[in-house]
Design a protein around this motif. Structure first.
Motif, PDB file in Angstrom:
ATOM      1  N   CYS A 180       0.861  -1.194   0.000  1.00  0.00           N
ATOM      2  CA  CYS A 180       0.000   0.000   0.000  1.00  0.00           C
ATOM      3  C   CYS A 180       0.895   1.240   0.000  1.00  0.00           C
ATOM      4  O   CYS A 180       1.213   1.807   1.051  1.00  0.00           O
ATOM      5  N   LYS A 181       1.328   1.651  -1.179  1.00  0.00           N
ATOM      6  CA  LYS A 181       2.274   2.751  -1.331  1.00  0.00           C
ATOM      7  C   LYS A 181       1.588   4.022  -1.800  1.00  0.00           C
ATOM      8  O   LYS A 181       0.540   3.975  -2.442  1.00  0.00           O
ATOM      9  N   LYS A 182       2.236   5.150  -1.519  1.00  0.00           N
ATOM     10  CA  LYS A 182       1.740   6.434  -1.986  1.00  0.00           C
ATOM     11  C   LYS A 182       1.865   6.495  -3.505  1.00  0.00           C
ATOM     12  O   LYS A 182       2.934   6.275  -4.068  1.00  0.00           O
ATOM     13  N   LEU A 183       0.766   6.792  -4.189  1.00  0.00           N
ATOM     14  CA  LEU A 183       0.730   6.721  -5.648  1.00  0.00           C
ATOM     15  C   LEU A 183       0.470   8.065  -6.318  1.00  0.00           C
ATOM     16  O   LEU A 183       0.783   8.242  -7.495  1.00  0.00           O
ATOM     17  N   HIS A 184      -0.103   9.038  -5.611  1.00  0.00           N
ATOM     18  CA  HIS A 184      -0.518  10.275  -6.281  1.00  0.00           C
ATOM     19  C   HIS A 184       0.653  11.231  -6.488  1.00  0.00           C
ATOM     20  O   HIS A 184       1.631  11.235  -5.728  1.00  0.00           O
ATOM     21  N   ASP A 224      -7.814  17.057  -2.509  1.00  0.00           N
ATOM     22  CA  ASP A 224      -7.839  16.992  -1.049  1.00  0.00           C
ATOM     23  C   ASP A 224      -8.319  15.616  -0.569  1.00  0.00           C
ATOM     24  O   ASP A 224      -7.884  15.113   0.468  1.00  0.00           O
ATOM     25  N   LEU A 225      -9.202  14.970  -1.353  1.00  0.00           N
ATOM     26  CA  LEU A 225      -9.682  13.643  -0.992  1.00  0.00           C
ATOM     27  C   LEU A 225      -8.547  12.627  -1.047  1.00  0.00           C
ATOM     28  O   LEU A 225      -8.443  11.755  -0.185  1.00  0.00           O
ATOM     29  N   ASP A 226      -7.683  12.753  -2.062  1.00  0.00           N
ATOM     30  CA  ASP A 226      -6.547  11.840  -2.170  1.00  0.00           C
ATOM     31  C   ASP A 226      -5.639  11.972  -0.942  1.00  0.00           C
ATOM     32  O   ASP A 226      -5.158  10.970  -0.405  1.00  0.00           O
ATOM     33  N   VAL A 227      -5.417  13.183  -0.511  1.00  0.00           N
ATOM     34  CA  VAL A 227      -4.556  13.430   0.644  1.00  0.00           C
ATOM     35  C   VAL A 227      -5.164  12.826   1.904  1.00  0.00           C
ATOM     36  O   VAL A 227      -4.482  12.160   2.693  1.00  0.00           O
ATOM     37  N   ILE A 269     -10.253   2.317  -2.693  1.00  0.00           N
ATOM     38  CA  ILE A 269     -10.935   3.605  -2.894  1.00  0.00           C
ATOM     39  C   ILE A 269      -9.935   4.683  -3.302  1.00  0.00           C
ATOM     40  O   ILE A 269     -10.196   5.504  -4.201  1.00  0.00           O
ATOM     41  N   TYR A 270      -8.784   4.671  -2.658  1.00  0.00           N
ATOM     42  CA  TYR A 270      -7.726   5.648  -2.958  1.00  0.00           C
ATOM     43  C   TYR A 270      -7.277   5.531  -4.418  1.00  0.00           C
ATOM     44  O   TYR A 270      -7.185   6.536  -5.134  1.00  0.00           O
TER      45      TYR A 270
END
Length: 644
Positions: A562-566, A573-576, A635-636
């Motif tokens: 589960c890595k940071k992808l954005h 703001d939802l992604d954050v 969801i992310y």
């Protein structure tokens, strides 16, 4: 010759040696006629449900056949699961052949005998494990349960003759034998090797019931058909093979082969006597797995191989009949008038005994982490100790949400039986059936000693929570014709039927928490304290070892994946916010700091100090957070245009 025997060659193979053919002279004759059978294997089943397998050359087996049949072979107890029975300083275990059941020939289709041009066979002989001159294996426990039940039921019927009239009998002397029957249903997942599960796709297909009872195609169809034919060769009398609820459609590749196969199947065969039925299951699993492998497919019998979609059950059916001296058979669970009564007093007593004592039956039914993964609301998996009879005696119905269902056929009283829906393919069927019959006998004894009629017992079984009963516990309800998961909230279910165990430890403590129920297992020396303790130690070791060395490691990989992808330029703001939630869970689960230990570390330390209550609590917390993490990550990712 191909790996699969041609139809014209099947008749040349010997698949089955029934009990009537176990005389030394006949064994010698049969093996002499079938030189493709090169080996003999004695199959004992330890308390972990593992069956032994060894290759003894046929020539050595026949050299001193009489001695071999009487005394078997010796082995080191470290090779079987009998903790605190076969110890390091007292490890000898004898494997003694059982002459009373069918013997099977297991064929290796990858090893063709050059002289006969037939596959090499191994004669597998179901056997007992003996330590210090005492049988300590799963098969012997079931054998003793059958003997005890037969003796006790005849005695009860003789001492309480009123029940004979409800069966249409005038005297117990009319009975020649008591026959305990059983059957299992084998569910399994099959897939092409190395394919990964798309849980969302599988879940969607399941909800839409796109696969349930649909036509099989390609190698799945071939393997299914071959399996059914081979089961017939082994005398199991296969009844049905079909797709189950799980699975997705296979894909046809450019070269005409099928790929991305992922389906759930079920195969059923005819019932048999209790011990023979459990033996049949062993050979059925081997046949299914080997046949599908020969067709390039992987098979798993895990209870919950894929999280989020249907697991593999193994519904276990049990019944009791008597053979009369006039040659007729009579089901003693069935009433005289199938349209007016659900069951006889013996049938009602048996069901009540199973329900009341299920807390000490369940540790044999559900004994692994994998098994508990299956028993969750939403997948027709029973978690509540409750039964269903049907809406009316003259209108049989099946409630798939209860633990135990009454199966009836209005035109065939002999079909009257109980279906226990909680077992899975990894349950030790020998111990499951043995504990079921011990529990049922306790209820039959209570019903008959209190001279209860069928109508009185139906009223007792149908009592509401809080109502007193001559046998069943006051605080609980034991019958529901409603949809348990839809018509009751979780709080209502727990209040009506009791809190279901959620971990292996929750189940094992029932042996100590309910000594009066455990004493039911001990009746007639079917189980004993040493056997139950050994089973507890084996199950506890499996639970903690798997948790420590497999489940936590697998969950660590989930956390790491589960890595940071954005990217900063297209982030919302939802992604954050979603990522912050994910990262918090990752730290909570796995990352230690100077002033706080992660959940994974807490579980390891609790296992190291044998604080199993804490282990159980933390395991549930870990699983809940892992599920939350996976859901949040899905969801992310859905909200991202592209990934780093």
């Amino acid at each position: 010759m191909s790996k699969d025997v041609l139809c014209s060659e099947i008749d040349k193979l010997l698949f089955l040696l029934p009990a009537s053919q176990h005389e030394p002279e006949e064994i010698i004759s049969l093996l002499g006629k079938h030189p493709e059978i090169k080996f003999v294997s004695l199959v004992g089943v330890d308390l972990g449900g593992n069956d032994t397998d060894e290759k003894i050359p046929v020539a050595l087996f026949l050299k001193d056949l009489h001695t071999f049949l009487a005394h078997g072979v010796q082995t080191d107890g470290s090779s079987v699961v009998l903790p605190e029975i076969a110890t390091l300083n007292n490890a000898q275990v004898d494997i003694i052949p059982d002459l009373s059941v069918n013997w099977f020939v297991d064929y290796n289709f990858d090893h063709i005998d050059e002289h006969t041009n037939l596959p090499t066979g191994t004669l597998r002989i179901p056997s007992f494990l003996v330590h210090n001159e005492v049988m300590v294996d799963s098969r012997s426990i079931l054998l003793n349960a059958v003997k005890h039940f037969k003796t006790q039921i005849l005695s009860l019927m003789k001492n309480h003759p009123y029940v004979l009239a409800s069966l249409g009998l005038s005297s117990v002397d009319e009975i020649e034998d008591v026959i305990l029957t059983s059957a299992t249903e084998l569910e399994f997942w099959v897939k092409t090797p190395d394919d990964k599960a798309d849980v969302e796709q599988l879940s969607t297909s399941q909800v839409l019931k796109e696969q349930y009872w649909k036509r099989t195609i390609g190698p799945v169809r071939t393997a299914m058909e071959q399996s059914l034919l081979y089961l017939d060769s082994y005398g199991l009398e296969s009844e049905m093979g079909h797709k189950e609820v799980g699975g997705v459609k296979a894909k046809l590749t450019g070269n005409g082969n099928f790929d991305h196969i992922m389906e759930q199947l079920e195969i059923d065969w005819k019932y048999s006597s209790a011990l023979q039925s459990a033996d049949n299951e062993l050979i059925a699993r081997d046949v299914v797995k080997d046949t599908f492998i020969r067709n390039g497919l992987e098979v798993t019998f895990m209870a919950k191989p894929i999280e989020g979609v249907a697991g593999n059950g193994e519904h276990t059916h049990v019944g009791v009949s008597v053979k009369l001296k006039n040659g007729k058979m009579k089901n003693i669970f069935a009433p005289l008038d199938m349209k007016k009564e659900f069951m006889s007093p013996i049938g009602f007593g048996a069901l009540m005994g199973l329900l009341k004592n299920y807390k000490v039956v369940n540790p044999f039914v559900t004994s692994t982490n994998d098994a508990f993964n299956r028993l969750k609301p939403g997948f027709e998996a029973p978690i509540c100790t409750v039964s269903s009879l049907g809406h009316a005696p003259n209108s049989p119905s099946r409630n798939r949400t209860v633990l135990v269902g009454l199966i009836r056929d209005m035109s065939n009283p002999m079909a009257t039986r109980f279906e226990l829906r909680a077992p899975n393919p990894t349950s030790n069927t020998y111990l499951v059936i043995a504990s079921i019959y011990q529990a049922m006998l306790d209820g039959i004894k209570a019903a008959l000693e209190n001279n209860k009629t069928s109508f009185e017992l139906e009223a007792a079984l149908s009592k509401k929570s809080g109502e007193s009963c001559f046998y069943l516990e006051k605080d609980f309800a034991y019958r529901s014709e409603e949809e348990v998961f839809e018509d009751f909230t979780e709080e209502e279910r727990n209040a009506l039927f009791g809190n279901p165990p959620a971990t292996v430890w929750d189940n094992l403590v029932h042996f100590d928490k309910y000594p009066e129920k455990k004493s039911v297992l001990l009746e007639g020396d079917v189980f004993n304290e040493a056997i139950i303790n050994s089973y507890k130690v084996a199950t506890l070791t499996q639970w903690t070892t798997e948790l420590y060395n497999r489940i936590i490691l697998e969950n660590m990989e989930i956390v790491r994946s589960c890595k940071k992808l954005h990217k900063s330029e297209d982030v919302s703001d939802l992604d954050v916010v979603n990522w912050e939630k994910i990262n918090y869970l990752r730290f909570d689960l796995m990352k230690d700091s100077l002033n706080k230990k992660s959940l994974f570390t807490q579980i390891r330390e609790a296992i190291d100090t044998q604080d199993y209550v804490t282990v159980s609590i933390l395991q549930l917390e870990m699983q809940s957070k892992i599920n939350e993490l996976k859901d949040l990550y899905i969801i992310y990712k859905r909200n991202l245009f592209e990934f780093n």
